[in-house]
Scaffold this motif. Sequence first.
Motif, PDB file in Angstrom:
ATOM      1  N   TYR A  29      -3.519   6.273   6.383  1.00  0.00           N
ATOM      2  CA  TYR A  29      -2.445   5.976   4.931  1.00  0.00           C
ATOM      3  C   TYR A  29      -1.247   6.333   5.688  1.00  0.00           C
ATOM      4  O   TYR A  29      -0.373   5.267   6.338  1.00  0.00           O
ATOM      5  CB  TYR A  29      -2.477   6.437   3.726  1.00  0.00           C
ATOM      6  CG  TYR A  29      -3.535   5.740   2.682  1.00  0.00           C
ATOM      7  CD1 TYR A  29      -3.758   4.545   2.573  1.00  0.00           C
ATOM      8  CD2 TYR A  29      -3.688   6.875   2.315  1.00  0.00           C
ATOM      9  CE1 TYR A  29      -4.846   3.910   1.874  1.00  0.00           C
ATOM     10  CE2 TYR A  29      -5.085   6.153   1.502  1.00  0.00           C
ATOM     11  CZ  TYR A  29      -4.939   5.099   0.869  1.00  0.00           C
ATOM     12  OH  TYR A  29      -6.776   4.651   0.401  1.00  0.00           O
ATOM     13  N   GLY A  75      -0.183   0.223  -2.102  1.00  0.00           N
ATOM     14  CA  GLY A  75      -0.627   1.107  -1.472  1.00  0.00           C
ATOM     15  C   GLY A  75       1.224   2.008  -2.525  1.00  0.00           C
ATOM     16  O   GLY A  75       1.983   1.110  -3.420  1.00  0.00           O
ATOM     17  N   TYR A 108       4.855   4.570  -1.322  1.00  0.00           N
ATOM     18  CA  TYR A 108       4.953   4.130  -0.079  1.00  0.00           C
ATOM     19  C   TYR A 108       6.523   5.292  -0.205  1.00  0.00           C
ATOM     20  O   TYR A 108       7.167   5.490  -1.310  1.00  0.00           O
ATOM     21  CB  TYR A 108       5.903   2.560   0.591  1.00  0.00           C
ATOM     22  CG  TYR A 108       4.690   2.009   1.088  1.00  0.00           C
ATOM     23  CD1 TYR A 108       4.735   1.731   1.829  1.00  0.00           C
ATOM     24  CD2 TYR A 108       4.107   1.091  -0.545  1.00  0.00           C
ATOM     25  CE1 TYR A 108       3.369   0.908   2.309  1.00  0.00           C
ATOM     26  CE2 TYR A 108       3.299   0.334   0.235  1.00  0.00           C
ATOM     27  CZ  TYR A 108       2.934   0.320   1.894  1.00  0.00           C
ATOM     28  OH  TYR A 108       1.845  -0.634   1.981  1.00  0.00           O
ATOM     29  N   ARG A 164       3.267   4.495   3.881  1.00  0.00           N
ATOM     30  CA  ARG A 164       2.129   4.461   3.456  1.00  0.00           C
ATOM     31  C   ARG A 164       1.629   5.556   3.292  1.00  0.00           C
ATOM     32  O   ARG A 164       1.223   6.838   4.182  1.00  0.00           O
ATOM     33  CB  ARG A 164       1.359   3.335   3.024  1.00  0.00           C
ATOM     34  CG  ARG A 164       0.157   3.556   2.553  1.00  0.00           C
ATOM     35  CD  ARG A 164      -0.477   2.170   2.679  1.00  0.00           C
ATOM     36  NE  ARG A 164      -0.992   2.098   3.926  1.00  0.00           N
ATOM     37  CZ  ARG A 164      -1.928   1.282   3.523  1.00  0.00           C
ATOM     38  NH1 ARG A 164      -2.254   0.218   3.110  1.00  0.00           N
ATOM     39  NH2 ARG A 164      -2.959   1.182   4.804  1.00  0.00           N
TER      40      ARG A 164
END
Length: 284
Positions: free
Chosen positions: A124, A178, A180, A282
């Motif tokens: 991520y 996602g 952030y 992310r």
Amino acid sequence: MNLRSILRAGAAGVVIAIAAGSVAGAIGNESGPKRYTGCLKATGTLNKVKAGDAPLSACAGGETAVTLGNGDITGILNGTGIVGGANQGTPTLSLDPNYRLPQGCGGGQLARRGANGWVCSGDYGSFTKSIGGVSADHESPPKDGNNCVGDYSLQIISYTPPGAANTTSSAGFSLPTGTYLATASTTTRWYINRTYDMLDGEQFSKGYVRMKLQRNRGGVISTVATWARSESENLDGAGLPYTQDPGVFTALAGDTFQIVADANTVFCTRARLLDGGMDFTRIG
């Protein structure tokens, strides 16, 4: 001499025998591994065996004290994260699948826990996005005509403000689904200053610059992160927003975003935000 040495001696042609009756009471049904010591004769006979590190009696001339046991593994049991084991033969041990990481992940991928065990997944933190080019410029004129002093009857300073407020914002953008973390870009510059001296201090310059991250989710617009800086000449902060830094927010499929820059000042003060922007990483 240990058991391995004795076995080697046997392999070399030496016959090892334990004298009848010499180990009576020395070896029984023990609950755990024990050490036994006896005397080995040149003929290969082992006698005077007793539990512990000393023989039943001192070895005579030509005899060698040997110790057996306490080093043999009588079984292997598995523990947490291990499967296999046995009480005899050659046991096989392996990792429990629940503790086994995948070996086929590509470069940069991470092992993550899935519904059916560990799987290869993207990092991520490797996804980042930067949005910049926002600016804001605001200047407030004097409260009374063109005078920037507290006692307006003094008529000491007179000037014409250079122009009206100018606020711009970035174009809309989107982010993959996602969570952030937003941070202000290193290109972001700002200042808040008085355009003229207040002289007697009866008026205080104050103002702020700000970048707001706005999210449009299904037609509902909300501010999800804010970066702001503010100043007050008398340092009391009255009427000013707190100094803020952007935090964590979520993005779903279909969300769109926009960074909006603005500035505000009071009485003969100018505030500017230059080359402002936000970086998005992310994290989940």
